[in-house]
Enzyme design. Structure first.
Site, PDB file in Angstrom:
ATOM      1  N   GLU A  64       0.849  -1.194   0.000  1.00 47.01           N
ATOM      2  CA  GLU A  64       0.000   0.000   0.000  1.00 47.01           C
ATOM      3  C   GLU A  64       0.885   1.244   0.000  1.00 47.01           C
ATOM      4  O   GLU A  64       1.527   1.575   1.005  1.00 47.01           O
ATOM      5  CB  GLU A  64      -0.896  -0.003   1.243  1.00 47.01           C
ATOM      6  CG  GLU A  64      -1.828   1.188   1.287  1.00 47.01           C
ATOM      7  CD  GLU A  64      -2.499   1.358   2.647  1.00 47.01           C
ATOM      8  OE1 GLU A  64      -3.715   1.520   2.672  1.00 47.01           O
ATOM      9  OE2 GLU A  64      -1.796   1.331   3.675  1.00 47.01           O
ATOM     10  N   TYR A 105      -5.604  12.100  -1.000  1.00 48.32           N
ATOM     11  CA  TYR A 105      -6.934  12.234  -0.384  1.00 48.32           C
ATOM     12  C   TYR A 105      -7.169  13.675   0.061  1.00 48.32           C
ATOM     13  O   TYR A 105      -8.270  14.211  -0.072  1.00 48.32           O
ATOM     14  CB  TYR A 105      -7.071  11.272   0.799  1.00 48.32           C
ATOM     15  CG  TYR A 105      -8.517  11.037   1.184  1.00 48.32           C
ATOM     16  CD1 TYR A 105      -9.358  10.335   0.334  1.00 48.32           C
ATOM     17  CD2 TYR A 105      -9.043  11.522   2.372  1.00 48.32           C
ATOM     18  CE1 TYR A 105     -10.689  10.115   0.657  1.00 48.32           C
ATOM     19  CE2 TYR A 105     -10.370  11.308   2.702  1.00 48.32           C
ATOM     20  CZ  TYR A 105     -11.198  10.606   1.845  1.00 48.32           C
ATOM     21  OH  TYR A 105     -12.516  10.388   2.166  1.00 48.32           O
ATOM     22  N   ASP A 153     -13.541   4.321  11.018  1.00 47.91           N
ATOM     23  CA  ASP A 153     -13.051   3.290  10.094  1.00 47.91           C
ATOM     24  C   ASP A 153     -12.977   1.931  10.790  1.00 47.91           C
ATOM     25  O   ASP A 153     -13.595   0.962  10.343  1.00 47.91           O
ATOM     26  CB  ASP A 153     -11.677   3.733   9.566  1.00 47.91           C
ATOM     27  CG  ASP A 153     -11.011   2.702   8.690  1.00 47.91           C
ATOM     28  OD1 ASP A 153     -11.689   1.760   8.258  1.00 47.91           O
ATOM     29  OD2 ASP A 153      -9.796   2.827   8.427  1.00 47.91           O
ATOM     30  N   CYS A 186     -13.228 -11.919  16.108  1.00 47.79           N
ATOM     31  CA  CYS A 186     -12.837 -10.618  16.647  1.00 47.79           C
ATOM     32  C   CYS A 186     -13.947 -10.092  17.558  1.00 47.79           C
ATOM     33  O   CYS A 186     -15.126 -10.209  17.228  1.00 47.79           O
ATOM     34  CB  CYS A 186     -12.598  -9.668  15.483  1.00 47.79           C
ATOM     35  SG  CYS A 186     -12.470  -7.954  15.967  1.00 47.79           S
ATOM     36  N   ASP A 237      -3.895 -11.730  36.118  1.00 47.23           N
ATOM     37  CA  ASP A 237      -4.103 -10.577  36.994  1.00 47.23           C
ATOM     38  C   ASP A 237      -3.636 -10.836  38.415  1.00 47.23           C
ATOM     39  O   ASP A 237      -3.396  -9.893  39.158  1.00 47.23           O
ATOM     40  CB  ASP A 237      -5.584 -10.182  36.984  1.00 47.23           C
ATOM     41  CG  ASP A 237      -5.997  -9.615  35.635  1.00 47.23           C
ATOM     42  OD1 ASP A 237      -5.128  -9.047  34.948  1.00 47.23           O
ATOM     43  OD2 ASP A 237      -7.169  -9.753  35.261  1.00 47.23           O
TER      44      ASP A 237
HETATM   45  P1  ADP Z   1      -7.482 -13.291  35.150  1.00 39.76           P
HETATM   46  O1  ADP Z   1      -7.944 -12.067  34.445  1.00 39.76           O
HETATM   47  O2  ADP Z   1      -6.099 -13.189  35.690  1.00 39.76           O
HETATM   48  O3  ADP Z   1      -7.685 -14.540  34.357  1.00 39.76           O
HETATM   49  P2  ADP Z   1      -9.987 -13.322  36.716  1.00 39.76           P
HETATM   50  O4  ADP Z   1     -10.196 -12.417  37.877  1.00 39.76           O
HETATM   51  O5  ADP Z   1     -10.742 -13.052  35.473  1.00 39.76           O
HETATM   52  O6  ADP Z   1      -8.421 -13.426  36.479  1.00 39.76           O
HETATM   53  O7  ADP Z   1     -10.359 -14.802  37.140  1.00 39.76           O
HETATM   54  C1  ADP Z   1      -9.926 -15.365  38.328  1.00 39.76           C
HETATM   55  C2  ADP Z   1     -10.803 -16.576  38.624  1.00 39.76           C
HETATM   56  O8  ADP Z   1     -10.209 -17.310  39.686  1.00 39.76           O
HETATM   57  C3  ADP Z   1     -12.220 -16.250  39.065  1.00 39.76           C
HETATM   58  O9  ADP Z   1     -13.142 -16.890  38.198  1.00 39.76           O
HETATM   59  C4  ADP Z   1     -12.334 -16.837  40.482  1.00 39.76           C
HETATM   60  O10 ADP Z   1     -13.601 -17.441  40.722  1.00 39.76           O
HETATM   61  C5  ADP Z   1     -11.249 -17.884  40.481  1.00 39.76           C
HETATM   62  N1  ADP Z   1     -10.666 -18.161  41.808  1.00 39.76           N
HETATM   63  C6  ADP Z   1     -10.098 -17.271  42.652  1.00 39.76           C
HETATM   64  N2  ADP Z   1      -9.653 -17.897  43.761  1.00 39.76           N
HETATM   65  C7  ADP Z   1      -9.937 -19.225  43.607  1.00 39.76           C
HETATM   66  C8  ADP Z   1      -9.706 -20.387  44.377  1.00 39.76           C
HETATM   67  N3  ADP Z   1      -9.076 -20.322  45.549  1.00 39.76           N
HETATM   68  N4  ADP Z   1     -10.132 -21.585  43.906  1.00 39.76           N
HETATM   69  C9  ADP Z   1     -10.756 -21.664  42.703  1.00 39.76           C
HETATM   70  N5  ADP Z   1     -10.983 -20.594  41.938  1.00 39.76           N
HETATM   71  C10 ADP Z   1     -10.593 -19.391  42.357  1.00 39.76           C
HETATM   72 FE1  SF4 Z   2      -8.395  -6.197  17.533  1.00 41.18          FE
HETATM   73 FE2  SF4 Z   2      -8.208  -8.667  18.430  1.00 41.18          FE
HETATM   74 FE3  SF4 Z   2      -9.815  -6.919  19.700  1.00 41.18          FE
HETATM   75 FE4  SF4 Z   2     -10.465  -7.851  17.283  1.00 41.18          FE
HETATM   76  S1  SF4 Z   2     -10.267  -9.049  19.173  1.00 41.18           S
HETATM   77  S2  SF4 Z   2     -10.515  -5.737  17.916  1.00 41.18           S
HETATM   78  S3  SF4 Z   2      -8.467  -8.058  16.314  1.00 41.18           S
HETATM   79  S4  SF4 Z   2      -7.595  -6.835  19.519  1.00 41.18           S
END
Ligand code: ADP
Ligand code: SF4
Length: 735
Positions: A104, A179, A264, A342, A651
């Site tokens: 492009e 453009y 877009d 997506c 997390d």
């Molecule tokens: P990440 O984004 O890191 O994947 P989330 O907060 O989305 O973390 O998910 C963490 C999961 O872990 C939740 O669904 C919660 O129910 C589960 N969890 C936390 N502590 C325990 C535990 N002691 N035993 C089983 N599951 C757990």
């Molecule tokens: Fe972009 Fe992936 Fe989110 Fe789709 S799922 S918008 S490709 S980051």
């Protein structure tokens, strides 16, 4: 499985000038931030889409001049032999898999001079330059116009020499000079290149003529924004006329609507699949040449209808190809449930907007890792010990992605355990926020994979203690217990709890509101957002839509925060204002009072008080490390239990966007059999190493993309995943 006959139309070849598309799937130009400076990453990224079955794969913007630098992006260049060399690798990687390679070309009138120290390149009229530096673009003289056109011609010749099949002349962005000339708002010239439509299109006519003439054997693609979606260029007027005028010079049209990013690449919270279709219908009669159009198309029924009815001839995609490079192959093989659709979150676009960052995707952890880590989205290395018992605790984005990837690698004894009554962690409730319904595809895809991965057992409604884990019988334990929003209000600017917040019944966090589906009505609610991404504004929208008086207090002067980078802010802030939300920028919550809050303006220090019946804290998330820490504190217990690997991912390691939590889970699963998967393996850092050749440049690591095992789902599941009581994996066996 066989292809659904309804989709046959998507697999009919199509002649475009001297070339033939093998089917109707086309990866349209989009940025990765690799550009010609990271040739390996760029070439393997594009090549992977070709391997996934797309008929053509294009580069992102490729500058025909070097002096229009903009350090925000690592774009392509095609101005010397070095660029030609690097892009030759890209073209060959695409062609290796039977696809056509497209480039492009753009003369970008948005230079900053921040790298080159050269003045901004001339643009259509004298105007302050786009971009971040204090510079102005001078108006093009006639000599400039000829030089710019020659630069296109030189780049087109280089592209042909580099082996490209398709040369896309780009008239899409505000930065593209061709453009700008067409745009009656920007073009204030009084010579033969300004004023009437015939004058405004003159540059483009000359340019297409010259480029066509300059190459012998490439198809010419007209990359055109048919409607600027702001009233300046309208599909029914200049858009239509442009296509009529240029049609004879092109072999294929590559059309889109609106400016980058918004609308877009409209996010799913504001733009549904195919929102551009009415625009394509408007200009269709003007084109005799085939049309490619985009629309975040992930549904093959919709795609087939568009081709069958002649609205489009070819389905274009950037994001659907980022999220699933193998979308065409999966449609062809009738494996629709394996398509990683997506979700329209635009994390990909946001990463490209961050200087120095590379493309990433929430759905597809392998994006951008095709070369440097050798990851293939459909090919996985089988472990030496497939029986190794693995316990993954927490089925949020990190744990889910880890378990699915272990399963796809061929691990046969993985247990994914969660305290909740369904899979997903935070993704159980995030898609219930206003406008985020399509984000549920993150969970849908993984649930559908788990249903067919016989090596992964899902156990719900089971909260594990450290003793439970020690007794479980797993040799490896992956803790993915997530994070919770901080109810005390600690934030980037104030590293102490906000007085009056802790233990206050009128103070809420997003987890509480969404998990318990709390609804307020007729209240005065202050949402304090120091997180700066989607959560604060989404919660404020939800509460305002329920009929409350909402004040959105942002720690930032620019309340758009990260949503500016995802292209969601423009819609989202208007939505808040439409709902009557009052926005207070640049302020910190100093104290939660009885019946109100005290705010401090970050610039002036001025204190203000607001009445409030409820306060929502969206400040930061705090990792739940309790389970991991209890296990880590008992090395003797781990040894006695035969647990040789204790890992923490997602997390509960560091709270991050969903894409990064999932990436964490994916990486650990890919590297699971390394001595310490907690420590990332080396990857190729593309850089110049003084005094050495290409081998040193790659860090001596050969790409491993072709190694591994392709797992073609569906796999037959041995047991029903719903059962909850298979708790023990005692030494590799379920009890
Ligand atoms: P990440 O984004 O890191 O994947 P989330 O907060 O989305 O973390 O998910 C963490 C999961 O872990 C939740 O669904 C919660 O129910 C589960 N969890 C936390 N502590 C325990 C535990 N002691 N035993 C089983 N599951 C757990
Ligand atoms: Fe972009 Fe992936 Fe989110 Fe789709 S799922 S918008 S490709 S980051």
């Amino acid at each position: 499985m066989a292809r659904d006959p309804r989709h046959d139309v998507l697999f009919e070849p199509l002649r475009i000038g001297p070339r033939t598309l093998r089917n109707r799937f086309y990866v349209t130009p989009h940025a990765t931030n690799f550009g010609t400076d990271f040739p390996g990453a760029e070439a393997y990224y594009r090549g992977m889409r070709a391997e996934g079955g797309w008929a053509a794969v294009s580069t992102g913007a490729c500058l025909v001049n070097i002096d229009a630098d903009n350090p925000r992006w690592n774009l392509h260049h095609l101005v010397d032999d070095g660029d030609e060399n690097n892009l030759r690798l890209l073209a060959s990687k695409v062609q290796e898999h039977g696809a056509l390679a497209g480039v492009e070309l753009i003369y970008y009138a948005a230079g900053t001079g921040l790298r080159t120290r050269l003045p901004a390149r001339p643009g259509v009229s004298q105007v302050r330059s786009y971009g971040i530096s204090e510079c102005s673009a001078p108006a093009m003289t006639k000599a400039d116009i000829r030089q710019i056109q020659r630069q296109y011609v030189d780049a087109a010749r280089r592209a042909e020499r580099a082996g490209f099949d398709l040369i896309n002349v780009h008239l899409r962005e505000a930065g593209s000079v061709a453009y700008q000339l067409l745009d009656p708002y920007l073009n204030t010239r009084t010579d033969e290149y300004g004023g009437s439509f015939a004058n405004r299109v003159r540059f483009a006519v000359e340019l297409f003529d010259m480029v066509r003439d300059a190459v012998d054997d490439c198809a010419i693609v007209g990359g055109f924004c048919i409607d600027s979606a702001d009233g300046r260029i309208e599909a029914a007027e200049d858009g239509y006329r442009f296509i009529e005028t240029i049609d004879s010079y092109v072999d294929l049209w590559d059309l889109q609507v609106g400016r980058w990013i918004y609308p877009d690449a409209g996010p799913s919270r504001s733009h549904r699949q195919g929102w551009q279709v009415p625009y394509y219908e408007t200009v269709r009669p003007a084109a005799t040449k085939p049309i490619v159009g985009v629309g975040r198309f992930t549904d093959p029924d919709v795609m087939a209808d568009l081709v069958r009815t002649g609205v489009l001839d070819v389905i274009g995609a950037a994001r659907p190809s980022i999220s699933d490079p193998f979308l065409p192959a999966k449609v062809d093989e009738g494996r629709l449930e394996d398509i990683r659709e997506c979700i329209g979150c635009n994390m990909c676009a946001s990463r490209v907007e961050i200087p120095g960052a590379f493309i990433a995707c929430t759905q597809n952890a392998t994006v951008g890792e095709e070369y440097r880590r050798g990851w293939h989205p459909e090919v996985f290395t089988r472990p030496a010990d497939t029986e190794a018992p693995v316990l993954v605790i927490g089925a949020g984005p990190a744990g889910l992605e880890c378990a699915v990837t272990l399963g796809r690698r061929g691990f046969e004894n993985v247990h994914l355990v969660d305290a909740g009554d369904s899979l997903g962690g935070i993704m159980r409730w995030i898609p219930r926020l206003p406008g985020l319904q399509e984000w549920s595809r993150f969970l849908d895809y993984r649930v559908s994979q788990l249903d067919r991965l016989k090596g992964v057992e899902v156990i719900l409604n089971r909260k594990l203690t450290a003793d439970d884990v020690l007794d479980y019988g797993a040799a490896s334990v992956v803790v993915a217990t997530g994070a919770a929003w901080d109810p005390t209000g600690v934030n980037t600017y104030v590293h102490r709890p906000v007085p009056g917040a802790a233990g206050n019944d009128a103070v809420y966090t997003p987890d509480q509101i969404m998990r318990d589906d709390l609804r307020f009505s007729g209240l005065r609610v202050v949402v304090f957002d120091a997180d700066r991404y989607f959560m604060g504004q989404s919660i404020a929208e939800r509460i305002a839509a329920d009929g409350n008086e909402v004040v959105f207090v942002s720690s930032e002067a620019d309340v758009q925060g990260y949503l500016r980078l995802t292209g969601e802010a423009q819609y989202q802030i208007r939505r808040l204002l439409d709902l009557g939300v009052k926005i207070v920028p640049n302020s910190i919550l100093r104290e939660v009072l009885d019946g109100g809050v005290e705010l401090e303006d970050r610039t002036t220090g001025r204190i203000d008080r607001l009445g409030a019946d409820a306060v929502v804290m969206v400040t930061q998330r705090v990792p739940d490390t309790s389970l991991h820490d209890a296990l880590a504190a008992d090395p003797a217990g781990l040894e006695r239990a035969g647990i040789t690997k204790l890992l923490r991912i997602g997390d509960c390691l560091v709270p991050r966007p969903i894409a990064d939590a999932a990436f964490d889970g994916h990486r650990v699963a890919r590297e699971f059999d390394s001595p310490d998967p907690g420590t990332p393996q080396t990857f190729i850092r593309e850089r110049r190493v003084v005094g050495f050749g290409d081998g040193a440049f790659d860090g001596g690591l050969p790409p491993t993309a072709t190694r591994g095992v392709r797992t073609t789902l569906p796999l037959v599941r041995a047991q029903d995943a719903g059962s909850t009581d298979r708790r023990h994996i005692k030494k590799g066996q379920e009890q």
